[in-house]
Design an enzyme around this catalytic site. Structure first.
Site, PDB file in Angstrom:
ATOM      1  N   GLU A   1       0.834  -1.210   0.000  1.00 59.07           N
ATOM      2  CA  GLU A   1       0.000   0.000   0.000  1.00 59.07           C
ATOM      3  C   GLU A   1       0.868   1.259   0.000  1.00 59.07           C
ATOM      4  O   GLU A   1       0.804   2.069   0.924  1.00 59.07           O
ATOM      5  CB  GLU A   1      -0.892   0.008   1.256  1.00 59.07           C
ATOM      6  CG  GLU A   1      -1.752  -1.225   1.443  1.00 59.07           C
ATOM      7  CD  GLU A   1      -2.408  -1.279   2.836  1.00 59.07           C
ATOM      8  OE1 GLU A   1      -2.147  -0.403   3.689  1.00 59.07           O
ATOM      9  OE2 GLU A   1      -3.189  -2.214   3.063  1.00 59.07           O
ATOM     10  N   PRO A   2       1.691   1.450  -1.003  1.00 65.99           N
ATOM     11  CA  PRO A   2       2.569   2.621  -0.990  1.00 65.99           C
ATOM     12  C   PRO A   2       1.816   3.901  -1.337  1.00 65.99           C
ATOM     13  O   PRO A   2       0.985   3.913  -2.249  1.00 65.99           O
ATOM     14  CB  PRO A   2       3.580   2.304  -2.097  1.00 65.99           C
ATOM     15  CG  PRO A   2       2.794   1.465  -3.060  1.00 65.99           C
ATOM     16  CD  PRO A   2       1.844   0.657  -2.227  1.00 65.99           C
ATOM     17  N   GLY A   3       2.096   4.955  -0.617  1.00 66.07           N
ATOM     18  CA  GLY A   3       1.528   6.260  -0.949  1.00 66.07           C
ATOM     19  C   GLY A   3       2.650   7.222  -1.269  1.00 66.07           C
ATOM     20  O   GLY A   3       2.894   7.619  -2.404  1.00 66.07           O
TER      21      GLY A   3
ATOM     22  N   CYS B   1      -2.693  33.287  10.326  1.00 67.32           N
ATOM     23  CA  CYS B   1      -2.453  33.940  11.620  1.00 67.32           C
ATOM     24  C   CYS B   1      -2.126  32.925  12.703  1.00 67.32           C
ATOM     25  O   CYS B   1      -2.925  32.670  13.617  1.00 67.32           O
ATOM     26  CB  CYS B   1      -3.674  34.772  12.001  1.00 67.32           C
ATOM     27  SG  CYS B   1      -3.998  35.981  10.733  1.00 67.32           S
ATOM     28  N   GLU B   2      -1.002  32.294  12.570  1.00 69.07           N
ATOM     29  CA  GLU B   2      -0.487  31.307  13.534  1.00 69.07           C
ATOM     30  C   GLU B   2       1.028  31.387  13.443  1.00 69.07           C
ATOM     31  O   GLU B   2       1.582  31.412  12.340  1.00 69.07           O
ATOM     32  CB  GLU B   2      -0.864  29.873  13.125  1.00 69.07           C
ATOM     33  CG  GLU B   2      -2.314  29.552  13.081  1.00 69.07           C
ATOM     34  CD  GLU B   2      -2.894  29.153  14.428  1.00 69.07           C
ATOM     35  OE1 GLU B   2      -2.121  28.878  15.374  1.00 69.07           O
ATOM     36  OE2 GLU B   2      -4.130  29.135  14.536  1.00 69.07           O
TER      37      GLU B   2
END
Ligand code: LLP
Length: 419
Positions: A275-277, A345-346
């Site tokens: 299941e490679p992403g 705004c973080e």
């Protein structure tokens, strides 16, 4: 092999200048290379040689239907974790008989959808889920083909947020409990035991965690066989790492050889699914962003760009490193050290700390290795529009997702009635 290279001082995706893409589409935007996706998929696929296998691309890494369609045309299977992802696979022409369905919290509706579409395997993550799958399959008068996702308690030696195979993780069924769960599954009338699944984490840069967990899985396969429970497929999950910052993960061939050596050592020749992403998508895309302002304070220089943590969350969430390169190498300004920051705004809205760059306002930057877990994790925080996505195919740039519009932001919202 990179599909994003400089040509006469200008960064290109395949044969297309990224400045041109930015001029036409605007920024921020994601730019992917079809050839890169195909190259990664094919490299992994051919590493198996004649050994029976299925590559089930992990849709969560990059779920644009054009990308899924490119992979489906190669014959890919898919790993999905929600009804939404399964619907994307179907919309992209993917074959449900090559789909595995993972995830700890599958709802009744999701199970109904997956079973009625005939997915290859529902990868069950708890005994409670097994009972639910039986109930749903019985109500549909169907048989659900299942695997248990086991938790081998192996340390993948990666970032804690992306480690999934240790005993403190919410994922998978511990080995002893899995043995009992298989016995229960074998008694249930609407369940067909198909496989065993295992995924221990992501961005893994050595073969040993894969080999160690495979060993545990194969020991379980033999133990089950001794009880008359025949496993038909080994689903060994995803997790193969990529080079973001000089990491040297195993090559596809080394990774596959570790698996093939493992099965050979146990005298087992079952078909393997993986299941490679990230391996397929990560270095197949970049995010383009433009410098809005240069700002200096006493201790820092900031390159303030038009993309933020809502567009690319990985640096803020995992302190992940993404290389940031100028699209045009020929600058007439001096190099300085910048924090590349976004508009959100973080204080955590930083794409990269302490980057040496020769940049000024209006310059274009490419945030590299942004093909996986980048657009798919984007959101609308600060009511920002999610970026466009472009897929380069040789000489052509296809817009595969339009930039969002302001109407998209409030779709489905409504005011209270007057009075
Ligand atoms: N299979 C399962 C069951 C998974 O949970 C995952 C990833 C994969 C396969 C694919 O793993 P890969 O081959 O891509 O490593 N957002 C994080 C990564 C989260 C991975 C979640 N599961 C990041 O940006 O690094």
């Amino acid at each position: 092999m990179s599909f994003f290279k400089y040509h006469n001082g200008e960064l290109r995706a395949e044969n297309i200048s990224l400045s041109k893409v930015a001029e036409t589409i605007g920024t921020p935007c994601y730019v992917y290379s079809r050839a890169a996706f195909e190259h990664q998929w094919t490299t992994l696929d051919s590493a198996f040689g004649d050994y029976p296998h299925t590559i089930c691309y992990a849709v969560k890494a990059n779920s644009n239907i054009a990308i899924l369609n490119v992979l489906a045309r190669l014959g890919s299977g898919f790993d999905v974790v929600s009804e939404g992802e399964l619907r994307r696979v179907l919309a992209a022409g993917g074959d449900p008989s090559k789909v595995v369905f993972s995830g700890v919290a599958k709802s009744v509706a999701e199970l109904e959808f997956a079973i009625s579409n005939g997915v290859r395997s529902i990868n069950i993550e708890s005994t409670a889920e097994l009972e639910r799958v039986q109930t749903v399959a019985a109500a549909l008068n169907a048989t659900a083909s299942i695997a248990f996702r086991v938790n081998p308690d192996v340390d993948p030696e990666t970032h804690p947020y992306i480690s999934t195979g240790m005993d403190k993780a919410k994922f998978g069924v511990p080995m002893e409990a899995a043995f009992a769960a298989y016995q229960r599954a074998a008694e249930l009338p609407n369940i067909e035991v198909h496989g065993i699944a295992c995924h221990i984490g992501s961005q893994i840069t050595k073969t040993s965690p894969f080999s160690d967990s495979l060993d545990i899985v194969l020991t379980m396969v033999k133990r089950l066989a001794s009880q008359g429970i025949q496993i038909k497929q080994l689903d060994l999950g995803g997790g193969l790492g990529i080079d973001y910052q000089g990491e040297t993960p195993p090559t596809a061939q080394e990774y596959v050889n570790a698996m093939l050596d493992g099965v050979a050592a146990h005298g087992i020749d079952l078909p393997i699914a993986i299941e490679p992403g990230r391996y397929i998508a990560g270095n197949s895309g970049v995010m383009l962003t433009r410098v809005e302002y240069i700002k200096h304070n006493e201790s820092k220089n900031f390159a303030i760009v038009d993309a933020g943590m809502n567009d690319l969350l990985r640096p803020s969430l995992y302190q992940a490193f993404h290389a940031i390169l100028p699209v045009n190498e020929n600058s007439n300004v001096e190099k300085s050290v910048f924090d590349v920051v976004g508009p959100v705004c973080e204080s955590a809205d930083v794409l990269g700390y302490d980057r040496e760059l020769a940049v000024q306002a209006d310059d274009l930057l490419a945030v590299m290795s942004a093909g996986a877990y980048s657009f798919s994790m984007a959101g609308n925080y600060n009511s920002r529009l999610r970026p466009a996505e472009v897929l380069i195919d040789g000489e052509t740039a296809h817009i595969i997702r339009q930039r969002e519009e302001f109407d998209d932001l409030t779709r489905g919202e409504s005011l209270l009635p007057e009075q």
